[in-house]
Motif scaffolding. Structure first.
Motif, short mmCIF file in Angstrom:
data_model
loop_
_atom_site.label_atom_id
_atom_site.label_comp_id
_atom_site.label_asym_id
_atom_site.label_seq_id
_atom_site.Cartn_x
_atom_site.Cartn_y
_atom_site.Cartn_z
N PRO A 46 0.82 -1.22 0.00
CA PRO A 46 0.00 0.00 0.00
C PRO A 46 0.85 1.27 0.00
CG PRO A 46 -0.85 -1.59 1.58
CD PRO A 46 0.47 -2.12 1.10
N PRO A 47 0.26 2.39 -0.44
CA PRO A 47 1.00 3.65 -0.47
C PRO A 47 1.52 4.05 0.91
CG PRO A 47 -1.05 3.82 -1.71
CD PRO A 47 -1.09 2.52 -0.98
N ASP A 49 1.59 6.94 2.41
CA ASP A 49 0.71 7.78 3.23
C ASP A 49 -0.36 6.95 3.92
OD1 ASP A 49 -0.53 7.30 0.80
OD2 ASP A 49 -1.30 9.32 0.55
N ASP A 50 -0.84 5.89 3.26
CA ASP A 50 -1.83 5.02 3.90
C ASP A 50 -1.21 4.29 5.09
OD1 ASP A 50 -3.72 5.80 2.09
OD2 ASP A 50 -3.77 3.91 0.98
N SER A 51 0.04 3.84 4.92
CA SER A 51 0.72 3.16 6.03
C SER A 51 0.91 4.11 7.21
CB SER A 51 2.07 2.63 5.57
OG SER A 51 1.91 1.63 4.58
N ARG A 53 -0.95 6.68 7.99
CA ARG A 53 -2.26 6.86 8.62
C ARG A 53 -2.58 5.67 9.51
NH1 ARG A 53 -3.41 8.59 3.25
NH2 ARG A 53 -3.69 10.86 3.19
N GLY A 54 -2.21 4.48 9.04
CA GLY A 54 -2.46 3.28 9.83
C GLY A 54 -1.73 3.27 11.15
N GLU A 59 -3.06 13.68 10.07
CA GLU A 59 -3.19 13.96 8.64
C GLU A 59 -2.33 15.16 8.22
OE1 GLU A 59 -4.34 12.97 4.87
OE2 GLU A 59 -4.88 11.89 6.71
N ILE A 62 1.37 14.21 7.50
CA ILE A 62 1.72 13.18 6.52
C ILE A 62 2.59 13.72 5.38
CG2 ILE A 62 0.72 11.69 4.73
CD1 ILE A 62 -1.32 10.81 6.82
N GLU A 129 4.61 5.30 -8.03
CA GLU A 129 3.50 5.90 -7.30
C GLU A 129 2.13 5.51 -7.82
OE1 GLU A 129 4.20 9.95 -5.59
OE2 GLU A 129 5.80 10.00 -7.10
N TRP A 131 -0.79 2.31 -7.28
CA TRP A 131 -1.13 1.21 -6.39
C TRP A 131 -2.43 0.56 -6.83
CZ3 TRP A 131 -0.63 -2.61 -3.29
CH2 TRP A 131 -1.63 -2.99 -2.39
N SER A 132 -2.49 -0.75 -6.76
CA SER A 132 -3.69 -1.53 -7.04
C SER A 132 -4.24 -1.21 -8.43
CB SER A 132 -4.73 -1.31 -5.93
OG SER A 132 -5.80 -2.21 -6.04
#
Length: 217
Positions: A46-47, A49-51, A53-54, A59, A62, A129, A131-132
């Motif tokens: 995963p990106p 920034d998502d990691s 956030r996790g 925010e 980030i 950059e 993803w999915s």
């Protein structure tokens, strides 16, 4: 004309986990945030920034964290990253067959290029950059008929692009998970890729050379 094959980077062509642990833990110490390098490295895909956030990063912090991570990356991650078994041979198999190789990765493009250069991996195109299912745009643009990756997101990207999804179990996802997501075939490592690729024409069968993009839902 040869076949264009797309490859993911992290845990498909390369193993950056020791450096990923180090850089994320260092960023956590520097920022005062509870960033878990071991968890991050065990779940690459995963990106960034998502990691973050996790891990509970605010925010508003980030963007600065992403910038700092990318700045620390070349000296911390690139020197300790190794090629995964069969990576060089897989790229060579495509070239030998007259095909083209396209690396489509969620990683920041300049850092991805540092890895390829450091390990002597020659590819025709590098796109970062994505993803999915975002990867589909690059795969379609560059005419990839196959996409190889270790993550469920890679399978989704291949399917969205109408490419044949090939999974490898060198990352966080199991064979059963990759098959359930829609992978046509799952390899234990890229060491098995040249053998599979040499018989790709027979494996495709009628109508399998071009799936066409998945319908919008």
């Amino acid at each position: 004309m040869g076949i264009t094959v797309g490859f993911d980077l992290d845990m498909t062509l390369i193993d950056p986990r020791p450096g990923m642990v180090a850089v994320m833990n260092a960023l956590g110490v520097e920022s005062g945030l509870p960033l878990d390098g071991e968890f991050f490295a065990a779940n690459l895909g995963p990106p960034l920034d998502d990691s973050l956030r996790g891990f509970g990063a605010p925010e508003e912090r980030i963007p600065e964290l992403v910038t700092r991570f990318r700045a620390m990356y070349p000296e911390t991650v690139v020197p300790v990253t190794v090629a995964l078994p069969g990576a060089a041979e897989a790229l060579h198999a495509v070239r030998e067959a007259g095909g083209r190789t396209v690396v489509v990765t969620g990683k920041y493009g300049p850092n991805a290029k540092l890895h390829l250069d450091a390990l002597g991996m020659e590819v025709d195109v590098l796109v970062g950059e994505l993803w999915s299912t975002q990867k589909a745009a690059a795969l379609i643009e560059h005419g990839a008929q196959v996409y190889v990756g270790d993550h469920l997101g890679d399978v989704r990207g291949a399917l969205a692009a109408g490419a044949v999804p090939v999974g490898v179990t060198t990352g966080p996802c199991t064979k059963d998970e990759l098959l359930a997501e829609g992978a046509d075939v799952v390899l234990d490592s890229l060491s098995e890729f040249p053998g599979w690729f040499s018989s790709f024409g027979e494996l495709r069968g009628p109508g399998r050379s071009s799936r066409g993009p998945a319908p919008a839902v």
